[in-house]
Design a protein around this motif. Structure first.
Motif, short mmCIF file in Angstrom:
data_model
loop_
_atom_site.label_atom_id
_atom_site.label_comp_id
_atom_site.label_asym_id
_atom_site.label_seq_id
_atom_site.Cartn_x
_atom_site.Cartn_y
_atom_site.Cartn_z
N ASN A 23 -3.15 -6.87 6.13
CA ASN A 23 -2.61 -7.66 5.03
C ASN A 23 -1.84 -6.84 4.00
OD1 ASN A 23 -3.74 -10.04 6.11
ND2 ASN A 23 -5.70 -9.64 5.09
N PHE A 24 -1.52 -5.59 4.32
CA PHE A 24 -0.74 -4.77 3.42
C PHE A 24 0.47 -4.20 4.14
CE2 PHE A 24 -4.69 -4.79 1.06
CZ PHE A 24 -4.27 -4.77 -0.27
N PHE A 25 1.58 -4.11 3.41
CA PHE A 25 2.76 -3.41 3.90
C PHE A 25 2.72 -2.01 3.33
CE2 PHE A 25 7.04 -1.88 4.17
CZ PHE A 25 7.51 -2.38 5.37
N ASN A 26 2.89 -1.01 4.17
CA ASN A 26 2.72 0.39 3.80
C ASN A 26 4.07 1.10 3.59
OD1 ASN A 26 1.85 3.38 5.59
ND2 ASN A 26 1.44 2.97 3.44
N PHE A 27 4.24 1.67 2.39
CA PHE A 27 5.33 2.61 2.13
C PHE A 27 4.73 4.01 2.13
CE2 PHE A 27 7.18 -1.20 0.22
CZ PHE A 27 8.48 -1.14 0.69
N CYS A 28 5.37 4.94 2.85
CA CYS A 28 4.78 6.26 3.00
C CYS A 28 5.86 7.31 3.27
CB CYS A 28 3.76 6.26 4.14
SG CYS A 28 4.46 5.77 5.73
N GLY A 29 5.42 8.56 3.36
CA GLY A 29 6.32 9.67 3.67
C GLY A 29 5.72 10.53 4.76
N HIS A 30 5.64 11.83 4.49
CA HIS A 30 4.98 12.83 5.32
C HIS A 30 5.74 13.20 6.58
CE1 HIS A 30 1.81 15.30 6.95
NE2 HIS A 30 1.73 14.55 8.03
N VAL A 31 6.31 12.23 7.27
CA VAL A 31 6.88 12.46 8.59
C VAL A 31 8.25 13.14 8.54
CG1 VAL A 31 7.64 11.30 10.72
CG2 VAL A 31 5.61 10.49 9.51
N HIS A 32 8.99 12.97 7.43
CA HIS A 32 10.38 13.44 7.34
C HIS A 32 11.21 12.84 8.49
CE1 HIS A 32 9.22 17.43 5.07
NE2 HIS A 32 8.43 16.41 4.75
N PRO A 33 11.27 11.52 8.60
CA PRO A 33 11.87 10.91 9.78
C PRO A 33 13.37 11.19 9.91
CG PRO A 33 11.49 9.26 8.10
CD PRO A 33 10.82 10.51 7.63
N LEU A 50 0.85 -1.18 0.00
CA LEU A 50 0.00 0.00 0.00
C LEU A 50 0.90 1.24 0.00
CD1 LEU A 50 -2.77 1.42 0.37
CD2 LEU A 50 -2.45 1.13 2.85
N LEU A 51 0.79 2.04 -1.06
CA LEU A 51 1.60 3.24 -1.20
C LEU A 51 0.74 4.45 -0.86
CD1 LEU A 51 3.40 2.40 -4.58
CD2 LEU A 51 3.93 1.60 -2.27
N THR A 52 1.16 5.22 0.13
CA THR A 52 0.40 6.37 0.60
C THR A 52 1.36 7.52 0.92
OG1 THR A 52 0.51 5.75 2.93
CG2 THR A 52 -1.33 4.86 1.65
N HIS A 53 0.77 8.69 1.19
CA HIS A 53 1.59 9.79 1.71
C HIS A 53 1.65 9.72 3.23
CE1 HIS A 53 3.54 13.57 2.26
NE2 HIS A 53 2.51 14.08 2.94
N HIS A 54 0.51 9.76 3.88
CA HIS A 54 0.45 9.65 5.33
C HIS A 54 0.63 8.19 5.76
CE1 HIS A 54 -1.64 13.51 4.69
NE2 HIS A 54 -1.19 13.81 5.89
N PRO A 55 1.34 7.95 6.84
CA PRO A 55 1.43 6.59 7.37
C PRO A 55 0.04 6.00 7.60
CG PRO A 55 3.00 8.01 8.48
CD PRO A 55 2.15 8.90 7.62
N THR A 56 -0.18 4.80 7.05
CA THR A 56 -1.51 4.18 7.05
C THR A 56 -1.38 2.71 7.39
OG1 THR A 56 -2.20 5.71 5.29
CG2 THR A 56 -3.59 3.77 5.67
N GLU A 57 -2.28 2.24 8.21
CA GLU A 57 -2.30 0.81 8.54
C GLU A 57 -3.52 0.16 7.90
OE1 GLU A 57 -2.12 0.09 12.70
OE2 GLU A 57 -0.27 1.23 13.01
N GLU A 58 -3.27 -0.94 7.20
CA GLU A 58 -4.36 -1.71 6.61
C GLU A 58 -3.98 -3.18 6.67
OE1 GLU A 58 -6.96 -1.96 2.48
OE2 GLU A 58 -6.03 -0.05 3.07
#
Length: 212
Positions: free
Chosen positions: A143-153, A133-141
């Motif tokens: 059965n999906f692994f999430n790649f995201c940004g937004h946080v600037h970790p 699951l590709l998103t901007h905001h960190p997202t939990e769903e």
């Protein structure tokens, strides 16, 4: 030097630029470029060297020449604000690079969608590819692994004496990986490692895996 992580039997190269290259899909994942931020602040009187506005696109070109992606996916905040002179630079870059581009919209992406589509850039709110699951905001769903940004970790490292370094990082948990901000003129949000997290810090052109 980069690092490679395996997720769901797929290989992902963590690049020192902050980008990720998904080997099996030949896809480049990039978060938080914030094009136009330099022009935005200069317009409002900030004394920022104008050459910084071009460095992001120059680095993107170098990475594409090096890794030869077949698709580029921006995980939100490609642009920082409304249209400014950086839009013209981006249109020229899209024409030059000749690679399919996808934008997963972020909170700063307020430029009308049709302008991206006129350039051939596909725009999604989220993008699912197999079990990812590709998103901007960190997202939990489930059965999906999430790649995201937004946080600037970023992460804080304690050196000898009282020396403290705050460095950008890839922040990975069991079902999520947050990319560092790609943009040159962006800040960092310091995250605290946990027992379940894996930290890949970017320092001196290398990606280093450090323990939690």
């Amino acid at each position: 030097m980069s690092q490679t992580v395996a997720i769901y039997n797929q290989s992902f190269i963590l690049h020192p630029s902050g980008a990720i290259f998904w080997k099996e899909k030949a896809m480049l994942l990039i978060a938080d470029v914030h094009l136009g931020k330099v022009a935005h602040f200069r317009k409002h009187g900030a004394a920022i060297p104008p050459h910084l506005a071009f460095e992001n696109l120059e680095q993107l070109t170098e990475i594409c020449n090096d890794l030869c992606p077949q698709t580029i996916c921006f995980l939100g905040d490609l642009f920082h604000s409304n249209l400014n002179s950086s839009w013209d630079d981006f249109t020229k870059w899209v024409s030059y690079i000749k690679i399919p581009i996808v934008l997963v919209s972020g909170n700063h992406d307020i430029i009308p969608q049709y302008l991206f589509e006129e350039l051939g850039v596909k725009v999604y709110e989220t993008w699912k590819i197999e079990s990812f699951l590709l998103t901007h905001h960190p997202t939990e769903e489930v059965n999906f692994f999430n790649f995201c940004g937004h946080v600037h970790p970023g992460v804080k490292l304690q050196g000898t004496g009282r020396q403290v370094l705050r460095l950008p990082c890839f922040y990975k948990t069991k079902q999520q990986l947050i990319l560092p901000a790609f943009g040159k003129f962006t800040g960092k949000h310091t995250l605290s490692p946990t027992k379940e997290s894996e930290i890949y810090v970017i320092a001196d052109g290398e990606v280093l895996h450090i323990s939690s």
